[in-house]
Motif scaffolding. Structure first.
Motif: not given
Lengths: 246, 419, 340
Positions: C85, C88-89, C92, C111-112, C115, C240, C244
């Motif tokens: 996460f 991913t954040g 993102g 981004a959030v 996540s 998560g 993120g």
């Protein structure tokens, strides 16, 4: 209609038959006792009713509704609560918090992340009432691990009560309780039976005979006999099982 | 027991408090007045996956600065070296880069051998108005991931593959298979080598990618190498290299091998045995003195303390000589450029950068790797490379590829970039 | 809080409630936190640049740490996959800015949300599993994501990474550049405060209390009628989410994203932070972040093997107080109350 009824309830573990075709019924307002030697299947029976185990065969009904094999949290929602033979409480939570958890589960939004937990006054009130009912109101701020064993067993019951059950399954509530505190336990069970039907597993004969309206005897997973306290205490077969008298 | 427990806690807390106070004090320490030294920061891979690089880079940098100071410093000012550990991680590298500039007040930063760290630090270098000489070979550092404050101190993957391709096709084989570790450096080697081998009349029959850290290479090699493939170009290192070598030998003991720069760094060729016999490997700097027997190179090796086989004198550890020169040379390049441009502080960076752009340096003790220059358009280091070969368990130089053959058309034009 | 033994139900009931309320939210804590917040706000402009950069980093990582405490400290779920996460954040933000030309707020939202969605999907599979299997599967997920991020370098830039130019922060009435260190400082602080407030409220809410009962006895909690899986999943998603957010802020701060953000370090560090500072305390992990960051920033320059010291420190702390530093402070306060 019976409050709780089991029909041919059976549980096999591989080759071992732990509960064998048990037909059992509880009426509203009844306090029924279950006795039997160790390994008779009493706790397994409770496990089947409360969803810890799935029956191999047979049926469990609550107010006519088939609840066999439902998961524990759904059975709790139907109104059945239980206590455990080995104390199963929340160690680092106080008495108040432990009971609160159960009361909160019946709130409209038990998962509410927005409000402060203490702000739900309904829940606080009910929590206090339950603590008072079982006599733990003076110890509400105590950590569960710090309680005496007897008080923990009472807390065990309070937690089960917190979800406003219509049927309460008590698994050896006096297990390990000192003679001083047994009277407290007896009065708690009596009080509790005024608000819910109770099924009581006990090893302590005096208590079972004193409290129960009706007693079922289990041995090797099967129902041996059933009857009133006086009938059971006079029953020769029962005496054989428990006292080894021929 | 209570007392013991309390003592332990008091001890730990005191330690932390002492550390905190010391840090705050040193962080706020006032600068001394008067003739200030020139501060150079070294962002070394002291720990982590590339720890072997940091070890020798630090020693070489210290030797260079000592040499510089012994000769009177830069423009009459002494030189101070600050070393920070990037732990071979971009996030830590970026933090330490900032620390070097913001905390230690360095004027220039050298090194990290890790491309991730270098790429992460490039924008920070510009933001903090600090000229940066990363020692990593990612082509993009002299491309779209760099900027006008960045001078790539070592040869990059594209140069290396271009330089190697002609030799490879002419002397090793025409039909190739590439076997690379599946991350940026490996992928870049695969792409560049394929491009230039094809340009030189060879073909790449198959491209195999293997995840980093694989110990069993057989599933990737067995049955995957075409029967008519003559040679393998590989990009891996460390334990990956050893497993690759062993498993390739099991599958195709006859096939020729050419390794990218890095591959056999810090390894004793004699210990690699039969599978490595005849193996070729690219390098930007020959491991053994015999490969580049010039007076300047010999003097350089004496100063940094390695013997003729490339081992550190006294410890017998392998220096990562393939990259150490890219830590040594920028220091002397800076000296020359600073003295030529009249740089006195960071405010003069534009003039210094313009001086460095296109500046040529001649081989000697200060530039032991050979003649080199920083190309103005992309700030790449244009220098020759070497093809080494393991013969009878020893590394010899099979060919020296002159700088003219590694040059490729620049991807950017930094001279148009505003400061 | 001493209990007065009286027969009057109301008095004892309310003292129990008061105790309950104070355990729910320690009365002193809000004042301490407010004081800390004021200090942080005020010293911003006066910090030396090196220290300020360090504080920014600490603030961003505290968000990550607090989120992880919800997972490990409040619902006993030891995930080894939080780097999924975090990465991913980060990506993102980086990809939104690089490919979509998004402004800062949109990039953060993307981004959030990414996540949250990912946490939901991975949680559906992972949370059902019991302890050891949960740890293993989160570790497996981490490996998958990390190797994918290395391999798919056309998208992620691999371990070389992608650099971005951070768009300016538009606040409606004005535009601020995040290249100004002070703006960066207050930007990070803003999100730290919001995260702290949200998480503190969650912990003190009925949801938080259910988390605690799941931690204390998840089996019994089922018997109280709670669908424990759903609650644990909510905790997983929360963790998560904040991982993120932290990753996104980190990428903005570094102006960079790379496969390294998916690496194992970012899965293990939260555990270290939480162990040092104390599980189930929210502030504890923040203390863990501070200590680890200080060590990495300063001690590493003296001794590159500073992690050995950290390891010894963790052992000492766990021996003295299994609940970390904050746990120790709280238990001492309790003892003082008893004696006094």
């Amino acid at each position: 209609m019976k409050l709780l009824e089991t029909a041919g309830l059976t549980k096999n573990f591989g080759g071992l038959v732990a509960v064998d075709e048990v037909n059992f019924a509880v009426e509203k307002g009844e306090l029924k006792g279950i006795i039997g030697p160790n390994g008779a299947g009493k706790t397994t029976f409770f496990n089947l009713i409360t969803g810890s185990l799935k029956p191999t065969r047979g049926k469990v009904s609550l107010n006519g509704e088939d609840i066999s094999g439902l998961p524990p949290h759904l059975i709790s929602r139907k109104g059945i609560s239980r206590t455990f033979q080995i104390t199963n409480i929340f160690p680092e939570m106080t008495v108040y918090e432990s009971v609160w958890a159960g009361v909160n589960s019946r709130a409209k939004q038990p998962w509410n992340p927005f409000i402060h937990a203490g702000a739900a006054t309904d829940i606080s009130r009910k929590t206090k009432e339950i603590c008072q009912m079982v006599g733990l109101d003076s110890k509400m701020g105590e950590l569960s691990t710090n309680l005496s064993h007897g008080d923990q067993r009472v807390l065990e019951i309070a937690i089960a009560l917190s979800t406003e059950p219509i049927l309460l399954l008590l698994d050896e509530p006096t297990q390990g309780v000192s003679p001083k505190e047994i009277d407290t336990m007896i009065s708690v069970v009596r009080k509790v039976s005024e608000v819910a039907a109770v099924v009581l597993i006990e090893h302590n004969m005096d208590i079972v005979l004193e409290l129960s309206d009706n007693i079922t005897v289990l041995e090797n997973g099967r129902t041996v006999t059933e009857g009133s306290p006086s009938e059971i205490s006079a029953n020769r077969e029962v005496q054989k099982i428990f006292l080894g008298i021929e | 027991m209570e007392r013991n427990v309390r003592l332990k806690v008091i001890g730990s807390v005191s330690l932390i408090v002492v550390l905190l106070v010391t840090m705050l004090v040193t962080a706020c320490a006032p600068k001394s007045a008067g003739e200030e030294p020139i501060k150079i920061g070294l962002l070394a891979n002291k720990t982590g996956g590339l720890a072997a690089y940091g070890y020798s880079h630090e020693k070489v940098a210290i030797a260079a600065v000592d040499q510089l100071n012994a000769e009177g410093g830069i423009a009459g000012r002494s030189v101070e070296l600050y070393v920070e550990d990037d732990e071979s991680k971009p996030s830590v590298g970026a933090t330490k880069f900032r620390k070097l500039v913001e905390n230690n007040g360095v004027d220039f930063v050298l090194d990290s051998n890790s491309s991730g760290v270098a790429v992460a630090c490039c924008p920070i270098a510009k933001e903090l108005n600090t000229i940066y000489f990363p020692c990593s070979s990612a082509t993009e550092i002299s491309g779209d991931k760099g900027n006008r404050y960045i001078f790539q101190a070592c040869t990059n993957v594209r140069e290396e593959c271009k330089g190697a391709a002609k030799f490879a096709v002419d002397n090793i084989g025409k039909k190739w298979v590439t076997v690379v570790v599946d991350y940026s450096w490996g992928q870049a080697n695969e792409e560049a080598f394929t491009t230039y081998v094809t340009q030189n009349g060879g073909t790449v029959l198959a491209s195999i990618r293997v995840p980093l850290g694989t110990s069993n290479w057989l599933p990737y090699l067995k049955g995957k190498i075409p029967a008519d493939a003559e040679a393998v170009y590989f990009a891996n290192f460390g334990s990956d290299f050893l497993c690759f070598l062993r498993d390739l030998y099991a599958v195709r003991p006859d096939i020729e091998k050419l390794g990218a720069v890095y591959a056999i760094s810090a390894r004793d060729p004699a210990e690699l045995g039969a599978p490595a016999e005849g193996l070729y490997c690219l390098t930007s700097y020959p491991t053994r003195l015999a490969g580049l027997d010039t007076p300047g190179n010999k003097e350089y090796r004496d100063i940094i303390g390695v013997n003729s086989d490339g081992l550190e004198i006294g410890t017998d550890k392998y220096f990562v000589l393939a990259y150490d020169w890219a830590v040594w040379e920028p220091i002397f390049a800076l000296k020359a450029a600073i003295e030529k441009s009249g740089w006195t502080s960071k405010a003069d960076n534009p003039a210094l950068i313009e001086t460095l752009e296109g500046m040529h340096f001649e081989a000697g003790v200060k530039f032991p790797q050979g003649d080199m220059y920083y190309r103005a358009a992309d700030h790449a280091t244009i220098a020759g490379i070497y093809v080494e070969q393991i013969v009878n368990g020893e590394l010899t130089v099979a060919a020296a590829v002159p700088a003219s053959e590694v040059v490729y058309t620049s991807l950017v034009d930094r001279t148009k970039e505003p400061f | 809080m001493p209990f007065k033994d009286s027969g009057q139900g109301l008095r004892t009931a309310s003292s129990g409630f008061r105790e309950f309320k104070s355990r729910m939210s320690n009365k002193q804590t809000p004042f301490v936190m407010l004081a800390v917040a004021v200090v942080v706000i005020l010293i911003g402009p006066f910090l030396p640049p090196g220290l300020r950069s360090l504080v920014i980093e600490i603030m961003i990582l505290c968000i990550f740490a607090m989120g992880y405490d919800i997972l490990l400290g409040f619902t006993d779920q030891c995930s080894l996959g939080q780097s999924i996460f975090f990465g991913t954040g980060a990506y993102g933000v980086v990809l939104a800015i690089s490919y979509l030309n998004a402004n800062l707020w949109l990039a953060l939202i993307i981004a959030v949300i990414a996540s949250i969605v990912l946490a939901f999907l991975t949680g559906l599979i992972a949370v059902r599993l019991s302890e050891a299997y949960f740890v293993i599967i989160t570790a497996i997920f981490f490996s998958i994501f990390y190797l994918l991020s290395l391999s798919m370098s056309w998208l992620t830039g691999g371990d070389d990474g992608i650099s971005i130019t951070v768009p300016s922060l538009s606040l409606g009435f004005t535009e601020l550049s995040l290249y100004n260190p002070l703006v960066n400082y207050y930007f990070a602080f803003f999100f730290l405060i919001i995260s702290y407030l949200i998480l503190t409220r969650v912990v003190g809410s009925p949801l938080g209390k259910v988390f605690i009962s799941i931690r204390e006895n998840s089996e019994r909690t089922k018997f109280l009628g709670y669908n424990v899986f759903r609650y644990k999943l909510i905790a997983f998603i929360l963790a998560g989410l904040f991982a993120g957010l932290s990753g996104a802020l980190y990428a903005i701060r570094l102006r960079y994203g790379s496969a390294d953000f998916f690496s194992f370090d970012w899965s293990v560090l939260p555990i270290v932070w939480v162990l040092i500072g104390g599980t189930g305390t929210l502030i504890g992990p923040c203390i863990g972040v501070v200590i680890m960051s200080l060590f990495q920033y300063y001690v590493s320059a003296w001794w590159a093997q500073y992690l050995i010291i950290v390891g010894v420190l963790i052992i000492v702390i766990l021996r003295v107080s299994p609940k970390g530093i904050v746990g120790y402070i709280r238990s001492r306060k309790g003892k003082v109350k008893e004696k006094g």
